[in-house]
Write a protein that holds these residues in place. Structure first.
Motif, PDB file in Angstrom:
ATOM      1  N   CYS A   1      14.688  17.907  24.362  1.00 14.77           N
ATOM      2  CA  CYS A   1      14.757  19.009  25.318  1.00 14.77           C
ATOM      3  C   CYS A   1      13.691  20.038  24.960  1.00 14.77           C
ATOM      4  N   PHE A   2      13.560  21.047  25.789  1.00 19.12           N
ATOM      5  CA  PHE A   2      12.462  22.010  25.678  1.00 19.12           C
ATOM      6  C   PHE A   2      13.053  23.392  25.919  1.00 19.12           C
ATOM      7  N   GLY A   3      13.168  24.169  24.870  1.00 20.28           N
ATOM      8  CA  GLY A   3      13.836  25.465  24.979  1.00 20.28           C
ATOM      9  C   GLY A   3      12.851  26.613  25.024  1.00 20.28           C
ATOM     10  N   LEU A   4      12.612  27.109  26.228  1.00 20.90           N
ATOM     11  CA  LEU A   4      11.723  28.264  26.392  1.00 20.90           C
ATOM     12  C   LEU A   4      12.505  29.449  26.964  1.00 20.90           C
ATOM     13  N   THR A   5      13.257  29.207  28.054  1.00 19.75           N
ATOM     14  CA  THR A   5      13.964  30.283  28.756  1.00 19.75           C
ATOM     15  C   THR A   5      15.077  30.863  27.886  1.00 19.75           C
ATOM     16  N   GLU A   6      15.254  32.172  27.981  1.00 18.21           N
ATOM     17  CA  GLU A   6      16.343  32.859  27.278  1.00 18.21           C
ATOM     18  C   GLU A   6      17.202  33.594  28.312  1.00 18.21           C
TER      19      GLU A   6
ATOM     20  N   PHE B   1      15.048  36.334  29.571  1.00 15.73           N
ATOM     21  CA  PHE B   1      13.618  36.090  29.820  1.00 15.73           C
ATOM     22  C   PHE B   1      13.399  34.710  30.428  1.00 15.73           C
ATOM     23  N   GLY B   2      13.165  34.707  31.749  1.00 23.26           N
ATOM     24  CA  GLY B   2      12.888  33.450  32.446  1.00 23.26           C
ATOM     25  C   GLY B   2      11.450  33.425  32.923  1.00 23.26           C
ATOM     26  N   SER B   3      11.166  34.202  33.972  1.00 28.71           N
ATOM     27  CA  SER B   3       9.798  34.234  34.509  1.00 28.71           C
ATOM     28  C   SER B   3       8.814  34.871  33.534  1.00 28.71           C
ATOM     29  N   ASN B   4       9.332  35.644  32.614  1.00 27.43           N
ATOM     30  CA  ASN B   4       8.470  36.333  31.648  1.00 27.43           C
ATOM     31  C   ASN B   4       8.789  35.857  30.228  1.00 27.43           C
TER      32      ASN B   4
ATOM     33  N   MET C   1      18.633  29.425  27.092  1.00 26.23           N
ATOM     34  CA  MET C   1      19.604  29.191  28.164  1.00 26.23           C
ATOM     35  C   MET C   1      18.993  28.306  29.240  1.00 26.23           C
ATOM     36  N   TRP C   2      19.851  27.597  29.971  1.00 28.00           N
ATOM     37  CA  TRP C   2      19.425  26.728  31.072  1.00 28.00           C
ATOM     38  C   TRP C   2      18.570  25.566  30.567  1.00 28.00           C
ATOM     39  N   ILE C   3      18.928  25.000  29.423  1.00 29.92           N
ATOM     40  CA  ILE C   3      18.055  23.980  28.836  1.00 29.92           C
ATOM     41  C   ILE C   3      18.519  22.575  29.237  1.00 29.92           C
ATOM     42  N   THR C   4      17.697  21.932  30.046  1.00 32.24           N
ATOM     43  CA  THR C   4      17.991  20.571  30.520  1.00 32.24           C
ATOM     44  C   THR C   4      18.031  19.619  29.324  1.00 32.24           C
ATOM     45  N   ASN C   5      18.996  18.724  29.317  1.00 22.86           N
ATOM     46  CA  ASN C   5      19.217  17.740  28.233  1.00 22.86           C
ATOM     47  C   ASN C   5      19.725  18.398  26.942  1.00 22.86           C
TER      48      ASN C   5
ATOM     49  N   SER D   1      24.325  23.257  41.690  1.00 22.37           N
ATOM     50  CA  SER D   1      23.025  22.621  41.899  1.00 22.37           C
ATOM     51  C   SER D   1      22.745  21.793  40.660  1.00 22.37           C
ATOM     52  N   LEU D   2      21.989  20.714  40.808  1.00 23.30           N
ATOM     53  CA  LEU D   2      21.711  19.815  39.664  1.00 23.30           C
ATOM     54  C   LEU D   2      22.984  19.515  38.882  1.00 23.30           C
ATOM     55  N   ARG D   3      24.003  19.128  39.615  1.00 23.71           N
ATOM     56  CA  ARG D   3      25.272  18.810  38.941  1.00 23.71           C
ATOM     57  C   ARG D   3      25.157  17.506  38.139  1.00 23.71           C
TER      58      ARG D   3
ATOM     59  N   LEU E   1      13.252  24.879  43.077  1.00 21.71           N
ATOM     60  CA  LEU E   1      12.469  26.015  43.567  1.00 21.71           C
ATOM     61  C   LEU E   1      12.339  27.090  42.480  1.00 21.71           C
ATOM     62  N   THR E   2      13.332  27.128  41.592  1.00 29.73           N
ATOM     63  CA  THR E   2      13.415  28.194  40.576  1.00 29.73           C
ATOM     64  C   THR E   2      12.800  27.796  39.236  1.00 29.73           C
ATOM     65  N   TYR E   3      13.043  26.541  38.794  1.00 29.07           N
ATOM     66  CA  TYR E   3      12.535  26.235  37.445  1.00 29.07           C
ATOM     67  C   TYR E   3      11.073  25.791  37.482  1.00 29.07           C
TER      68      TYR E   3
ATOM     69  N   GLY F   1       8.655  27.701  36.939  1.00 27.61           N
ATOM     70  CA  GLY F   1       7.993  28.774  37.685  1.00 27.61           C
ATOM     71  C   GLY F   1       8.618  28.884  39.061  1.00 27.61           C
ATOM     72  N   THR F   2       9.166  30.069  39.355  1.00 26.54           N
ATOM     73  CA  THR F   2       9.806  30.257  40.665  1.00 26.54           C
ATOM     74  C   THR F   2       8.738  30.235  41.761  1.00 26.54           C
ATOM     75  N   ALA F   3       9.197  30.109  42.998  1.00 23.50           N
ATOM     76  CA  ALA F   3       8.262  30.114  44.136  1.00 23.50           C
ATOM     77  C   ALA F   3       7.447  31.411  44.114  1.00 23.50           C
ATOM     78  N   GLU F   4       8.110  32.531  43.792  1.00 20.54           N
ATOM     79  CA  GLU F   4       7.409  33.822  43.788  1.00 20.54           C
ATOM     80  C   GLU F   4       6.337  33.842  42.691  1.00 20.54           C
ATOM     81  N   VAL F   5       6.675  33.292  41.537  1.00 24.49           N
ATOM     82  CA  VAL F   5       5.695  33.265  40.440  1.00 24.49           C
ATOM     83  C   VAL F   5       4.460  32.459  40.862  1.00 24.49           C
TER      84      VAL F   5
ATOM     85  N   ALA G   1      -0.730  40.742  39.848  1.00 23.07           N
ATOM     86  CA  ALA G   1       0.409  41.485  40.422  1.00 23.07           C
ATOM     87  C   ALA G   1       1.719  41.132  39.726  1.00 23.07           C
ATOM     88  N   PHE G   2       1.628  40.510  38.528  1.00 24.66           N
ATOM     89  CA  PHE G   2       2.844  40.132  37.802  1.00 24.66           C
ATOM     90  C   PHE G   2       3.593  41.357  37.282  1.00 24.66           C
ATOM     91  N   ARG G   3       2.845  42.390  36.930  1.00 26.65           N
ATOM     92  CA  ARG G   3       3.475  43.596  36.357  1.00 26.65           C
ATOM     93  C   ARG G   3       3.223  44.808  37.236  1.00 26.65           C
TER      94      ARG G   3
HETATM   95  P1  FAD Z   1      14.101  35.647  36.715  1.00 24.12           P
HETATM   96  O1  FAD Z   1      12.869  35.513  35.914  1.00 24.12           O
HETATM   97  O2  FAD Z   1      15.082  36.690  36.327  1.00 24.12           O
HETATM   98  O3  FAD Z   1      13.695  35.842  38.244  1.00 24.12           O
HETATM   99  C1  FAD Z   1      14.619  36.327  39.245  1.00 24.12           C
HETATM  100  C2  FAD Z   1      13.840  36.558  40.520  1.00 24.12           C
HETATM  101  O4  FAD Z   1      12.796  37.510  40.278  1.00 24.12           O
HETATM  102  C3  FAD Z   1      13.129  35.297  41.036  1.00 24.12           C
HETATM  103  O5  FAD Z   1      13.163  35.270  42.434  1.00 24.12           O
HETATM  104  C4  FAD Z   1      11.704  35.498  40.561  1.00 24.12           C
HETATM  105  O6  FAD Z   1      10.755  34.817  41.358  1.00 24.12           O
HETATM  106  C5  FAD Z   1      11.562  36.997  40.728  1.00 24.12           C
HETATM  107  N1  FAD Z   1      10.489  37.532  39.908  1.00 24.12           N
HETATM  108  C6  FAD Z   1      10.280  37.352  38.575  1.00 24.12           C
HETATM  109  N2  FAD Z   1       9.160  37.972  38.188  1.00 24.12           N
HETATM  110  C7  FAD Z   1       8.640  38.554  39.302  1.00 24.12           C
HETATM  111  C8  FAD Z   1       7.494  39.341  39.574  1.00 24.12           C
HETATM  112  N3  FAD Z   1       6.609  39.627  38.605  1.00 24.12           N
HETATM  113  N4  FAD Z   1       7.281  39.777  40.844  1.00 24.12           N
HETATM  114  C9  FAD Z   1       8.148  39.476  41.835  1.00 24.12           C
HETATM  115  N5  FAD Z   1       9.243  38.726  41.653  1.00 24.12           N
HETATM  116  C10 FAD Z   1       9.495  38.270  40.405  1.00 24.12           C
HETATM  117  N6  FAD Z   1      14.150  26.538  31.121  1.00 24.12           N
HETATM  118  C11 FAD Z   1      13.706  25.931  29.982  1.00 24.12           C
HETATM  119  O7  FAD Z   1      13.075  26.559  29.134  1.00 24.12           O
HETATM  120  N7  FAD Z   1      13.956  24.599  29.751  1.00 24.12           N
HETATM  121  C12 FAD Z   1      14.658  23.839  30.628  1.00 24.12           C
HETATM  122  O8  FAD Z   1      14.866  22.641  30.388  1.00 24.12           O
HETATM  123  C13 FAD Z   1      15.145  24.454  31.829  1.00 24.12           C
HETATM  124  N8  FAD Z   1      15.924  23.745  32.695  1.00 24.12           N
HETATM  125  C14 FAD Z   1      16.500  24.393  33.768  1.00 24.12           C
HETATM  126  C15 FAD Z   1      17.434  23.712  34.558  1.00 24.12           C
HETATM  127  C16 FAD Z   1      18.053  24.365  35.609  1.00 24.12           C
HETATM  128  C17 FAD Z   1      19.096  23.657  36.410  1.00 24.12           C
HETATM  129  C18 FAD Z   1      17.711  25.706  35.928  1.00 24.12           C
HETATM  130  C19 FAD Z   1      18.350  26.412  37.091  1.00 24.12           C
HETATM  131  C20 FAD Z   1      16.805  26.386  35.146  1.00 24.12           C
HETATM  132  C21 FAD Z   1      16.195  25.755  34.046  1.00 24.12           C
HETATM  133  N9  FAD Z   1      15.333  26.437  33.190  1.00 24.12           N
HETATM  134  C22 FAD Z   1      14.865  25.840  32.041  1.00 24.12           C
HETATM  135  C23 FAD Z   1      15.103  27.865  33.376  1.00 24.12           C
HETATM  136  C24 FAD Z   1      14.084  28.206  34.450  1.00 24.12           C
HETATM  137  O9  FAD Z   1      12.805  27.855  34.029  1.00 24.12           O
HETATM  138  C25 FAD Z   1      14.232  29.696  34.797  1.00 24.12           C
HETATM  139  O10 FAD Z   1      15.458  29.838  35.487  1.00 24.12           O
HETATM  140  C26 FAD Z   1      13.077  30.220  35.625  1.00 24.12           C
HETATM  141  O11 FAD Z   1      11.925  30.342  34.848  1.00 24.12           O
HETATM  142  C27 FAD Z   1      13.394  31.583  36.266  1.00 24.12           C
HETATM  143  O12 FAD Z   1      13.884  32.465  35.312  1.00 24.12           O
HETATM  144  P2  FAD Z   1      15.218  33.292  35.596  1.00 24.12           P
HETATM  145  O13 FAD Z   1      16.268  32.365  36.089  1.00 24.12           O
HETATM  146  O14 FAD Z   1      15.479  34.103  34.380  1.00 24.12           O
HETATM  147  O15 FAD Z   1      14.860  34.241  36.815  1.00 24.12           O
END
Ligand code: FAD
Length: 391
Positions: free
Chosen positions: A131-136, A139-142, A164-168, A211-213, A367-369, A371-375, A389-391
Motif C-alpha cells: 500500500c501507499f500511505g500519503l494522505t493524512e 492533509f489530502g490535497s496538500n 488515512m484512506w489507504i487502499t489495501n 463508494s469503492l465498497r 474523482l477525488t483520489y 488528485g481531485t478534479a479541482e486540483v 492558484a493553489f494557495r
Molecule cells: P481535501 O483535500 O480536504 O479537499 C476537499 C475539497 O477541497 C475538494 O473538493 C478539493 O478539490 C478542494 N480543494 C482542495 N484544495 C483546493 C484548492 N487549493 N483550491 C480549491 N479547492 C481545493 N490516499 C493515499 O495516500 N493512498 C491511498 O491508497 C488512497 N486511497 C484512497 C481510497 C479512497 C476510496 C479514497 C476516497 C481516498 C483515497 N486516498 C488515498 C486519499 C485521496 O487521495 C484524498 O482523499 C484526496 O487527495 C483528497 O484529499 P481530501 O479527501 O483530504 O480532500
C-alpha cells in the motif's frame, strides 16, 4: 448495430499485442470477477489475498515495470488492462493501481537494490500486497503539510503519525509510508518501507463507505515505530517523489474510468432496447437516443485522448499536465455518463442488478483520489497562465 467502441473504431489504433493482452484481461474479468462483484460490493468486502496471486499470474501487478518478475509491457497496454478491470469495478482497478503504480513504483524508482530484490518479485507475483500511505486525516490535497515524522535515533528511524484512506492498507505486507524527516535542519519528505507486524504499526479497515465498497481502505497508525536505517527509500527526496508515483497511478485512471463508463453504456443500451414504455422500446425515443448519442460521443473522445496520452507516455514525452488533463476528463465524463445511464434505467438503475449506480458511486472516489478534479483544474490553470492558484 455497433457498440460504442466499434462506433469510433479505436481498435485500429492498437497493435495486435495490445488487443491480445486486453482481451485476455477482459476474459479473466468476465470469468473471475464480474459474476461476484455485486455481492462483494453489497457485502463491503474484497478478497484481495485470494485474488492477488491470480492477478500476479496474469502479469497485471507492476505490469509496465521492467525486470524483478514484472511483465514490462507498454504504458498503453497497462492502461487497456486497467480499463478492463475498471469495467467490472473501480475497486479492482484500485487494488492493481495501488500495488503496481504506487507501492511497486515507489520501490522501483526510489528503492535500493536490496529493497527491490526483497519486495518487487513478491509484489509482482501477488504473494505480497503493498500500500501507499500519503494522505493524512488533515492533509489530502496538500500532502506537503503532513504531520507524520521520522526521526533519527542512532542508526534507526522512529516513525510517528497517522495515514488515512489507504487502499489495501489492512491487507498489506508492506506499507510505503511518506514522512517528514530532518536533513541538516531542513524538512524533507522521504519514503519508508514498513512491514506489517512491525511493533507500533497498526492498520484498521474503514467501514461505512458508500463508494469503492469492493476495495479495502484503511487507517494506518504509527506509534514510535522503530525502523532500521535501511527502511528509508534512499532515492526519495521531497514531495516530488510521491507525486511522481501518483502521476503513474493517475495514468491508469485515464483509461480505467472509461471502462466504467463503457460498462454503464453497454448495459443501458441493452436495457433501453428491451424496456417498453408507452408501447414501444425506450431506445426508440428521441430523448433516449439524444442521451445515448451524447454519452457515446464523450466516451469516444475520452478514449481517443486516453490513447493519445498512452502513446505520449510510451514515447517517454508525456507531461504531468497531460496526465492531469486525461484524469480530469475521464473521471468527470465517466461519472456524468454513469449518472445519465441511471436515469434511463429508472428505478431498476438504483439496484445492484445493474452496474450503473455502483459505478457512479465508485467514481465519486475516483474523482477525488489521485488528485481531485479541482486540483487537476488548478494544475491545468497554472500551466496555461503561469499563475499558481493553489494557495
Ligand atoms: P481535501 O483535500 O480536504 O479537499 C476537499 C475539497 O477541497 C475538494 O473538493 C478539493 O478539490 C478542494 N480543494 C482542495 N484544495 C483546493 C484548492 N487549493 N483550491 C480549491 N479547492 C481545493 N490516499 C493515499 O495516500 N493512498 C491511498 O491508497 C488512497 N486511497 C484512497 C481510497 C479512497 C476510496 C479514497 C476516497 C481516498 C483515497 N486516498 C488515498 C486519499 C485521496 O487521495 C484524498 O482523499 C484526496 O487527495 C483528497 O484529499 P481530501 O479527501 O483530504 O480532500
Amino acid at each position: 448495430m455497433v457498440t460504442v467502441e466499434e462506433l469510433f473504431a479505436t481498435d485500429v489504433l492498437l497493435s495486435e499485442d495490445e488487443r491480445e493482452i486486453r482481451d485476455t484481461v477482459a476474459a479473466f474479468a468476465a470469468r473471475r470477477l464480474r459474476p461476484h462483484i455485486a455481492d462483494w460490493f453489497e457485502a463491503g468486502t474484497f478478497p484481495a489475498r485470494e485474488l492477488a496471486p491470480e492477478l500476479g499470474e496474469l502479469g497485471l501487478l507492476g505490469m509496465h515495470l521492467e525486470g524483478y518478475g514484472c511483465a514490462g509491457t507498454s504504458a498503453t497496454t497497462y492502461g487497456l488492462a486497467c480499463q478492463e478491470l475498471e469495467a467490472v469495478d473501480s475497486g479492482i482497478r484500485s487494488m492493481v493501481s495501488v500495488q503496481g503504480s504506487l507501492a511497486m513504483t515507489a520501490i522501483y524508482e526510489f528503492g535500493s537494490e536490496e529493497q527491490k530484490q526483497q519486495w518487487l518479485p513478491e509484489l509482482a507475483a501477488g504473494r505480497a500486497i503493498g500500500c501507499f500511505g500519503l494522505t493524512e486525516p488533515d492533509f489530502g490535497s496538500n500532502p506537503g503539510g503532513m504531520r507524520t515524522r521520522a526521526k533519527r535515533d542512532g542508526a534507526d528511524w522512529v516513525l510517528n503519525g497517522a495515514k488515512m484512506w489507504i487502499t489495501n492498507g489492512s491487507v498489506s505486507d508492506v506499507a510505503v509510508v511518506w514522512a517528514q524527516t530532518e536533513d541538516e535542519g531542513k524538512q524533507v519528505i522521504r519514503g519508508f518501507l514498513v512491514p506489517a507486524g512491525t511493533p507500533g504499526f497498526t492498520a484498521r479497515e474503514m467501514h461505512r463507505k458508500l463508494s469503492l465498497r469492493a476495495s479495502v481502505t484503511a487507517e494506518l497508525d504509527f506509534d514510535d515505530v522503530r525502523l532500521p536505517a535501511d527502511a528509508v527509500l534512499p532515492g526519495s527526496r521531497g514531495l516530488a517523489s510521491p507525486l511522481a508515483c501518483l502521476s503513474e497511478a493517475r495514468f491508469g485512471i485515464v483509461f480505467g474510468a472509461l471502462g466504467a463508463a463503457r460498462e454503464c453504456l453497454a448495459s443501458t443500451i441493452e436495457y433501453a432496447r428491451t424496456r417498453e414504455v408507452f408501447d414501444k422500446p425506450l431506445a426508440a425515443y428521441q430523448l433516449t437516443q439524444a442521451k445515448l448519442a451524447d454519452m457515446a460521443l464523450e466516451f469516444g473522445k475520452g478514449q481517443l485522448l486516453a490513447l493519445h496520452i498512452g502513446r505520449l507516455k510510451d514515447r517517454g514525452v508525456v507531461t504531468p499536465e497531460q496526465v492531469s488533463a486525461g484524469k480530469l476528463n475521464s473521471t468527470r465524463e465517466a461519472i456524468a455518463i454513469a449518472r445519465e445511464c441511471r436515469t434511463i434505467l429508472g428505478a431498476n438503475g438504483i439496484t445492484l442488478d445493474y452496474p450503473v449506480l455502483r459505478h457512479a458511486n465508485n467514481l465519486e472516489s475516483v474523482l477525488t483520489y489521485e488528485g481531485t478534479a479541482e486540483v487537476h483544474q488548478l494544475v491545468l490553470g497554472r500551466a496555461l497562465t503561469d499563475a499558481n492558484a493553489f494557495r
